[in-house]
Design an enzyme around this catalytic site. Structure first.
Site, PDB file in Angstrom:
ATOM      1  CB  SER A   1      24.212 -10.141 -35.245  1.00 58.14           C
ATOM      2  OG  SER A   1      24.119  -8.917 -35.951  1.00 58.14           O
TER       3      SER A   1
ATOM      4  CE1 TYR B   1      28.457  -7.876 -32.470  1.00 58.77           C
ATOM      5  CE2 TYR B   1      27.505  -7.883 -34.672  1.00 58.77           C
ATOM      6  CZ  TYR B   1      27.349  -7.898 -33.295  1.00 58.77           C
ATOM      7  OH  TYR B   1      26.081  -7.946 -32.749  1.00 58.77           O
TER       8      TYR B   1
HETATM    9  P1  NAD Z   1      24.711  -5.109 -24.079  1.00 61.02           P
HETATM   10  O1  NAD Z   1      26.027  -4.417 -24.092  1.00 61.02           O
HETATM   11  O2  NAD Z   1      23.500  -4.414 -23.586  1.00 61.02           O
HETATM   12  O3  NAD Z   1      24.818  -6.482 -23.258  1.00 61.02           O
HETATM   13  C1  NAD Z   1      25.908  -7.335 -23.383  1.00 61.02           C
HETATM   14  C2  NAD Z   1      25.925  -8.264 -22.205  1.00 61.02           C
HETATM   15  O4  NAD Z   1      27.075  -9.109 -22.311  1.00 61.02           O
HETATM   16  C3  NAD Z   1      26.058  -7.524 -20.859  1.00 61.02           C
HETATM   17  O5  NAD Z   1      25.318  -8.223 -19.883  1.00 61.02           O
HETATM   18  C4  NAD Z   1      27.554  -7.627 -20.580  1.00 61.02           C
HETATM   19  O6  NAD Z   1      27.876  -7.526 -19.207  1.00 61.02           O
HETATM   20  C5  NAD Z   1      27.834  -9.006 -21.111  1.00 61.02           C
HETATM   21  N1  NAD Z   1      29.241  -9.242 -21.392  1.00 61.02           N
HETATM   22  C6  NAD Z   1      30.094  -8.528 -22.162  1.00 61.02           C
HETATM   23  N2  NAD Z   1      31.310  -9.076 -22.123  1.00 61.02           N
HETATM   24  C7  NAD Z   1      31.222 -10.163 -21.321  1.00 61.02           C
HETATM   25  C8  NAD Z   1      32.148 -11.137 -20.876  1.00 61.02           C
HETATM   26  N3  NAD Z   1      33.434 -11.118 -21.246  1.00 61.02           N
HETATM   27  N4  NAD Z   1      31.716 -12.094 -20.028  1.00 61.02           N
HETATM   28  C9  NAD Z   1      30.425 -12.124 -19.615  1.00 61.02           C
HETATM   29  N5  NAD Z   1      29.505 -11.231 -20.007  1.00 61.02           N
HETATM   30  C10 NAD Z   1      29.911 -10.261 -20.844  1.00 61.02           C
HETATM   31  O7  NAD Z   1      24.522  -5.617 -25.578  1.00 61.02           O
HETATM   32  P2  NAD Z   1      23.275  -6.233 -26.360  1.00 61.02           P
HETATM   33  O8  NAD Z   1      23.007  -5.337 -27.497  1.00 61.02           O
HETATM   34  O9  NAD Z   1      22.173  -6.617 -25.446  1.00 61.02           O
HETATM   35  O10 NAD Z   1      23.971  -7.526 -26.974  1.00 61.02           O
HETATM   36  C11 NAD Z   1      23.616  -8.851 -26.623  1.00 61.02           C
HETATM   37  C12 NAD Z   1      23.891  -9.759 -27.790  1.00 61.02           C
HETATM   38  O11 NAD Z   1      23.046  -9.388 -28.887  1.00 61.02           O
HETATM   39  C13 NAD Z   1      25.321  -9.689 -28.316  1.00 61.02           C
HETATM   40  O12 NAD Z   1      25.767 -10.995 -28.661  1.00 61.02           O
HETATM   41  C14 NAD Z   1      25.192  -8.826 -29.553  1.00 61.02           C
HETATM   42  O13 NAD Z   1      26.195  -9.091 -30.492  1.00 61.02           O
HETATM   43  C15 NAD Z   1      23.835  -9.257 -30.040  1.00 61.02           C
HETATM   44  N6  NAD Z   1      23.191  -8.308 -30.979  1.00 61.02           N
HETATM   45  C16 NAD Z   1      22.916  -7.034 -30.598  1.00 61.02           C
HETATM   46  C17 NAD Z   1      22.299  -6.185 -31.496  1.00 61.02           C
HETATM   47  C18 NAD Z   1      21.932  -4.768 -31.156  1.00 61.02           C
HETATM   48  O14 NAD Z   1      21.511  -4.033 -32.073  1.00 61.02           O
HETATM   49  N7  NAD Z   1      22.039  -4.336 -29.912  1.00 61.02           N
HETATM   50  C19 NAD Z   1      21.978  -6.627 -32.775  1.00 61.02           C
HETATM   51  C20 NAD Z   1      22.287  -7.930 -33.129  1.00 61.02           C
HETATM   52  C21 NAD Z   1      22.897  -8.766 -32.202  1.00 61.02           C
END
Ligand code: NAD
Length: 256
Positions: free
Chosen positions: A138, A151
């Site tokens: 991130s 985080y």
């Molecule tokens: P999201 O909530 O849409 O997806 C998260 C995924 O992780 C889902 O499939 C969920 O079921 C799974 N998950 C959560 N806990 C879990 C566990 N204990 N075991 C297995 N699976 C699990 O979120 P997202 O925004 O798509 O995030 C995905 C990644 O991207 C994360 O690592 C997040 O930190 C990172 N990220 C997101 C953003 C943003 O702005 N959305 C920005 C930077 C980084």
């Protein structure tokens, strides 16, 4: 480009993980999905792209379940060629109010799971002398924001793990790199938009605009599709000597 390869994407039932899985599938890779919630919809979306797809529901906070998932992937497709460590959760609170259980869960799911999946994926990748490990960190792997201690700590850890993984394999065909997105409008971020809307008495659109205004000069969310194309680049021949980078897609967030 990726015909005959297998990609395992953790946390791919939603958001960024599903976007990356689809981009890799469009290049011909077979996919192992993981994550909570509806798995049938995502599996059907991947299958429609003409590749093989399997699903394992491992809880990424549990080392033993990660081991079972990696074994399942090897049993199903022979080996994992591309590992995308993407599963992640968020919790927002000041350090002195931060629930210990949330701290432990974020460190386990956002950081330790990448260590476990990586250590289990490396032997087969090294034996094949080809592999790609892509860690979805991130922008919070590079800079901090208030009320996101666990985080930010976990994501800085992921960027560090990325560098060490890259270095330990630098003379092999196995590369490791991190993707650092700014805001992406997934369920993880929509929860933060909703909290802002309630706290400040704003509409959904106003809260989204405020969120962007605070951090992103582009005033645009990055999309899972854009992040998927960056993952495809890391998997391409042009990515052969890209090792240990943390690549922002952040609308100018860290350029400021
Ligand atoms: P999201 O909530 O849409 O997806 C998260 C995924 O992780 C889902 O499939 C969920 O079921 C799974 N998950 C959560 N806990 C879990 C566990 N204990 N075991 C297995 N699976 C699990 O979120 P997202 O925004 O798509 O995030 C995905 C990644 O991207 C994360 O690592 C997040 O930190 C990172 N990220 C997101 C953003 C943003 O702005 N959305 C920005 C930077 C980084």
């Amino acid at each position: 480009m990726l015909q005959g390869k297998t990609a395992l994407v953790t946390g791919s039932t939603s958001g960024i993980g599903l976007g990356i899985a689809k981009s890799l599938a469009k290049q011909g890779a077979n996919i192992v999905l993981n994550g909570f919630g509806d798995a049938e919809g995502p599996q059907a979306e991947i299958a429609a792209l003409g590749v093989k797809v399997a699903y394992h529901g491992a809880d990424m906070s549990q080392a033993s379940e990660i081991e079972a998932m990696m074994q399942f992937a090897a049993d199903t497709f022979g080996r994992v060629d591309i590992l995308v460590n993407n599963a992640g959760i968020q919790h927002v609170a000041k350090i002195e109010d931060f629930p210990i259980e949330r701290w432990d869960a974020i460190i386990a799911i956002n950081l330790s799971s990448a260590f476990h999946a990586t250590r289990l994926a490396l032997p087969a990748m090294k034996a094949a002398n080809w592999g790609r490990i892509i860690n979805v960190a991130s922008i919070h792997g590079l800079v901090g924001s208030a009320e996101k201690s666990a985080y930010v700590a976990a994501k800085h850890g992921v960027v560090g793990l990325t560098k060490v993984t890259a270095l330990e394999n630098a003379t092999t065909g196995v590369t490791c790199n991190a993707i650092c997105p700014g805001w992406v409008l997934t369920p993880l971020v929509q929860k933060q938009v909703d909290a802002k809307a309630v706290a400040m008495g704003l509409t959904n659109e106003e809260a989204k605009k405020l969120l962007l205004q605070e951090k992103e000069p582009s005033m645009q969310f990055t999309t899972p599709e854009e992040l998927g194309e960056l993952a495809v680049f890391f998997c391409s021949a042009a990515g052969n000597n890209v090792r240990g980078v943390a690549w922002n897609m952040d609308g100018g967030w860290t350029a400021q």
